[in-house]
Design an enzyme around this catalytic site. Structure first.
Site, PDB file in Angstrom:
ATOM      1  N   THR A  12       0.959  -0.681   0.038  1.00 26.09           N
ATOM      2  CA  THR A  12      -0.021   0.158   0.176  1.00 26.09           C
ATOM      3  C   THR A  12       0.533   1.503  -0.379  1.00 26.09           C
ATOM      4  OG1 THR A  12      -1.642  -1.327   1.445  1.00 26.09           O
ATOM      5  CG2 THR A  12      -1.560   1.098   1.213  1.00 26.09           C
ATOM      6  N   CYS A 100      29.141  15.563 -12.470  1.00 25.03           N
ATOM      7  CA  CYS A 100      28.000  13.969 -13.275  1.00 25.03           C
ATOM      8  C   CYS A 100      29.707  13.363 -13.171  1.00 25.03           C
ATOM      9  CB  CYS A 100      28.347  14.529 -14.703  1.00 25.03           C
ATOM     10  SG  CYS A 100      27.247  15.819 -15.105  1.00 25.03           S
TER      11      CYS A 100
END
Length: 167
Positions: A12, A100
């Site tokens: 859930t 990066c």
């Protein structure tokens, strides 16, 4: 995962976490302008101090259109990883290259794409400031950084060859 989760995750929805995320976004939005201004001021103070105190430095990136908390500069004639390690020993956390390429020994492909040379890209350091940083933190960096660079440049054969060349 179950069909109710489009087969991505079973169970859930975590409603308390969703509500918490919403509240965190609300708080972040409320304080955004003030925090942006404070971080930009600290970043600019750091940048101005670096360029005033240290020769042979290049800014990587746009001078004004950038994140308010991030400063990426190249300290020419010094290998970025050596500078990073020496700063870490003084309690200063920085990164080499661009986000990066964090953790990579290679020159940042992002900085190379800006038209910088491999030597300039290898000497890049990224300062990222956060909400807990203060003017005293910036002053500490500006106190500790110049002697580290002097030491590293003193043993750099590239610096010995080019130190009198205007960058």
């Amino acid at each position: 995962g179950g069909a109710q989760e489009h087969h991505r995750r079973a169970g859930t929805e975590n409603i308390p976490y969703i509500i918490g995320l919403g509240k965190a976004c609300e708080i972040a939005r409320r304080d955004f302008a003030r925090r942006h201004e404070v971080l930009q001021g600290l970043r600019d103070r750091l940048q101005e101090g670096i360029f005033r105190k240290i020769p042979h430095v290049e800014l990587n990136g746009h001078p004004t259109r950038r994140l308010p908390n991030t400063l990426n500069v190249s300290f020419l004639y010094v290998e970025g990883e050596s500078l990073l390690l020496n700063m870490d020993l003084e309690g200063i956390a920085v990164s080499s290259g661009s986000a990066c390429t964090s953790g990579s020994p290679d020159a940042s492909h992002v900085i190379l794409a800006m038209g910088k040379s491999p030597l300039v890209a290898q000497s890049a350091i990224r300062f990222s400031l956060g909400w807990t940083n203060t003017g005293e933190d910036v002053d500490y960096v500006l106190e500790v950084l110049p002697p580290i660079l002097e030491r590293l440049r003193a043993i750099s054969p590239i610096y010995q060859k080019y130190k009198n060349v205007k960058a």
